[in-house]
Design an enzyme around this catalytic site. Structure first.
Site, short mmCIF file in Angstrom:
data_model
loop_
_atom_site.label_atom_id
_atom_site.label_comp_id
_atom_site.label_asym_id
_atom_site.label_seq_id
_atom_site.Cartn_x
_atom_site.Cartn_y
_atom_site.Cartn_z
CG HIS A 120 31.59 0.61 77.90
ND1 HIS A 120 31.39 1.98 78.44
CD2 HIS A 120 32.74 0.53 78.30
CE1 HIS A 120 32.38 2.57 78.90
NE2 HIS A 120 33.32 1.79 78.88
CG ASN A 136 25.51 0.34 78.21
OD1 ASN A 136 24.89 1.30 77.23
ND2 ASN A 136 26.64 0.42 78.54
CG LEU A 175 26.43 9.82 75.79
CD1 LEU A 175 26.98 10.74 75.27
CD2 LEU A 175 27.18 8.31 76.14
CE LYS A 176 22.46 14.09 80.07
NZ LYS A 176 23.49 14.76 80.75
CG LEU A 177 22.45 7.04 86.61
CD1 LEU A 177 23.66 5.92 86.03
CD2 LEU A 177 22.45 7.40 87.97
N GLY A 191 23.68 7.03 66.55
CA GLY A 191 22.88 5.89 66.45
C GLY A 191 23.33 4.62 65.53
CG ASP A 249 29.93 1.69 82.15
OD1 ASP A 249 30.53 2.43 81.93
OD2 ASP A 249 29.08 1.16 81.15
N1 LIG Z 1 21.91 3.01 85.42
C1 LIG Z 1 22.85 2.90 84.25
N2 LIG Z 1 22.57 3.94 83.40
C2 LIG Z 1 23.49 3.88 82.18
C3 LIG Z 1 24.29 2.86 82.17
C4 LIG Z 1 24.60 2.00 83.05
O1 LIG Z 1 25.25 0.89 83.11
N3 LIG Z 1 23.68 1.87 84.21
N4 LIG Z 1 25.18 2.89 80.92
C5 LIG Z 1 25.42 4.08 80.36
C6 LIG Z 1 26.21 4.11 79.19
N5 LIG Z 1 27.61 4.63 79.66
C7 LIG Z 1 28.41 3.56 79.39
O2 LIG Z 1 28.58 2.54 78.74
C8 LIG Z 1 27.98 5.70 79.93
C9 LIG Z 1 27.29 6.73 79.48
C10 LIG Z 1 27.47 8.19 80.04
C11 LIG Z 1 28.53 8.33 81.10
C12 LIG Z 1 28.96 9.65 81.75
O3 LIG Z 1 29.87 9.81 82.56
N6 LIG Z 1 27.99 10.77 81.57
C13 LIG Z 1 28.16 11.87 82.07
C14 LIG Z 1 27.16 13.01 81.15
C15 LIG Z 1 27.57 12.92 79.70
C16 LIG Z 1 26.56 13.80 78.75
O4 LIG Z 1 25.66 14.40 79.37
O5 LIG Z 1 27.34 14.36 77.92
C17 LIG Z 1 27.91 11.93 83.39
O6 LIG Z 1 27.00 11.21 83.85
O7 LIG Z 1 28.54 13.03 84.03
C18 LIG Z 1 29.29 7.12 81.48
C19 LIG Z 1 28.82 5.67 81.10
C20 LIG Z 1 24.08 4.89 80.24
N7 LIG Z 1 23.33 4.83 81.50
N1 LIG Z 2 29.65 4.66 77.73
C1 LIG Z 2 28.75 4.44 76.78
C2 LIG Z 2 29.54 4.74 75.38
O1 LIG Z 2 30.51 5.26 75.05
N2 LIG Z 2 28.79 4.01 74.16
C3 LIG Z 2 29.22 4.12 72.98
O2 LIG Z 2 28.86 5.31 72.24
C4 LIG Z 2 29.01 4.92 70.95
C5 LIG Z 2 27.49 5.21 70.24
O3 LIG Z 2 27.59 5.02 68.85
P1 LIG Z 2 26.32 4.84 68.13
O4 LIG Z 2 25.49 6.29 68.40
O5 LIG Z 2 26.96 5.35 66.60
O6 LIG Z 2 25.95 3.60 68.17
C6 LIG Z 2 29.26 3.43 70.82
O7 LIG Z 2 30.71 3.34 70.49
C7 LIG Z 2 29.05 3.05 72.09
O8 LIG Z 2 29.69 1.84 72.49
#
Ligand SMILES: Nc1nc2c(c(=O)[nH]1)N[C@@H](CN(C=O)c1ccc(C(=O)N[C@@H](CCC(=O)O)C(=O)O)cc1)CN2
Ligand SMILES: NCC(=O)N[C@@H]1O[C@H](COP(=O)([O-])[O-])[C@@H](O)[C@H]1O
Length: 300
Positions: free
Chosen positions: A194, A192, A175-177, A97, A235
C-alpha cells in the site's frame, strides 16, 4: 536422530504458533511443509546478553530439530544450499504492474528464490496482464464482472491457485477486495503493498493517486510504502515492512507517487525474498518480523 541445525527460515503460515517470549528457553514451530511425523520442531533460544538486556539483534534462534532429516530441507532437492524449497508465487494486479515486473525481474536474476507461476487480474487488458502474456505467465481473471464473463468465482480461484501449487500470493496494485475464501485457503500467505504508512491513509477509497493526494492535503511530512499481510478488510492486516520518504512542501501528487513507488519496488522485492527464504518470524504478540539475509541474528 536429533539433528541440530540453524534454521534459516520459518514458513509464514497460520499453522505456525507464535514465537514464545524469547526470554523463555523453548518454543515450538510447526512446519506444514513437512510430513506429519516431522512437522514439529523445538527451538532453543540462546542469549548472548543477560536476559533482561536481550534484543532481537543479539538473539540467535537455534532449531533443535528432533526429527530425521525432514523433507524439504535436503540439499538434494531443487532447493537452495540451505535446503529451503523454491516457492511458487501468484501476483494480483489491476493496472500497470510495475511492482509485478520488479518482482518478476528479481526472480529471474536470483534475488528472489521463487517463480511467478500465475497472474490474476480484474482487468484483462491492463499493463500487468500484457506483460505477463509477453513472458508466458498464465493470466486468470478475478472477480467475475459483467465485462469479464469468463472470470472465476472465489472457490474456482482457490482451486486454480492450488492447481498452480501457489505458496504465496502478492497483491500489487490490485483494486478489488480479496474474498474470505481465499484468505482462509492461504493463511498468513497473502501480502499487499500500500502506498502510505499504514494505518494512515488506508481503507476503502484509498488507492492509487487518491492516497498521495490525501497525504499532501493532510500536511504530513513523511510517507512511504507499507507491506502487510491481508485479512478480510482493506489494509488492516499485520504490518510486515515499511519504508519512509519525505513529503516536500511543493510536492505534487505525481512527484510523491514516484518517490514512494521507487521505494515500493525495493521493499516488495526484499520482503518477497524473505518470504521465499522462510525468514519471516511471528512474534508472540502476533507481529511478523523479518530475519536479516546477511545476519541471521538481526531482525526488523
Ligand atoms: N481482503 C483484502 N483485499 C484487498 C486488500 C486488503 O488489505 N484486504 N488490499 C487491497 C489493496 N488496497 C490497498 O492497499 C485497496 C484497493 C482498493 C480499494 C478500494 O477502495 N477499491 C474500490 C474499488 C476500486 C475500483 O474498482 O476501481 C472499492 O472497493 O470501492 C481500497 C484499498 C486489495 N484487496
Ligand atoms: N491501495 C492499493 C494501492 O493503491 N496500491 C498501489 O497501486 C500502485 C500500483 O502500481 P503498479 O501497478 O505499477 O505496481 C502502487 O503504488 C501500489 O502501492
Amino acid at each position: 536422530m536429533e539433528a541440530q541445525r540453524l534454521l534459516h527460515g520459518f514458513c509464514s503460515n497460520s499453522a505456525i504458533p507464535p514465537i514464545r517470549n524469547p526470554k523463555k528457553p523453548f518454543f515450538m514451530i510447526f512446519n506444514p511443509s513437512l510430513d506429519h511425523s516431522k512437522r514439529w520442531a523445538s527451538f532453543k533460544t540462546h542469549h548472548y546478553d543477560a536476559p533482561q538486556t536481550v534484543s532481537w539483534s543479539k538473539r540467535r534462534l537455534e532449531c533443535r530439530n528432533s526429527v530425521e532429516n525432514a523433507g524439504g530441507f535436503t540439499g538434494g532437492e531443487k532447493g537452495l544450499e540451505s535446503g529451503i524449497r523454491r516457492k511458487n508465487l501468484a501476483v494480483f494486479v489491476s493496472g500497470g504492474g510495475s511492482n509485478f515486473r520488479s518482482i518478476h525481474e528479481a526472480c529471474l536474476r536470483g534475488s528472489v528464490h521463487g517463480d511467478i507461476v500465475v497472474l490474476a487480474t480484474n482487468k484483462s487488458g491492463c499493463g500487468g496482464a500484457e506483460y505477463a502474456r509477453g513472458k508466458g505467465i498464465p493470466v486468470i481473471l478475478f472477480p467475475k464482472a459483467k465485462d469479464e464473463p469468463e472470470a472465476l468465482s472465489p472457490n474456482d480461484l482457490v482451486a486454480a491457485l492450488r492447481g498452480f501449487e501457489v505458496d504465496f500470493i502478492l497483491l500489487a496494485g490490485y483494486l478489488k477486495l480479496i474474498p474470505v475464501e481465499l484468505i482462509r485457503a492461504y493463511p498468513k500467505s497473502i501480502l499487499n503493498i500500500h502506498p502510505s504508512l499504514l494505518p494512515a491513509f488506508g481503507g476503502k477509497g484509498y488507492y492509487g493517486m487518491k492516497v498521495h493526494k490525501a497525504v499532501i492535503a493532510s500536511g504530513a511530512r513523511y510517507s512511504g510504502p507499507t507491506v502487510h499481510f491481508v485479512d478480510e478488510h482493506y489494509d488492516t492486516g499485520r504490518i510486515l515492512a515499511q519504508r519512509v520518504v519525505p513529503v516536500l512542501a511543493d510536492d505534487t501528487a505525481d512527484e510523491l507517487a514516484a518517490r514512494v513507488l521507487h521505494q515500493e519496488h525495493r521493499v516488495y522485492v526484499e520482503v518477497t525474498s524473505a518470504l521465499c527464504d522462510e525468514r519471516i518470524v511471528w512474534r508472540e504478540d502476533g507481529v511478523p518480523i523479518i530475519q536479516s539475509k546477511e545476519n541471521p541474528n538481526d531482525y526488523s
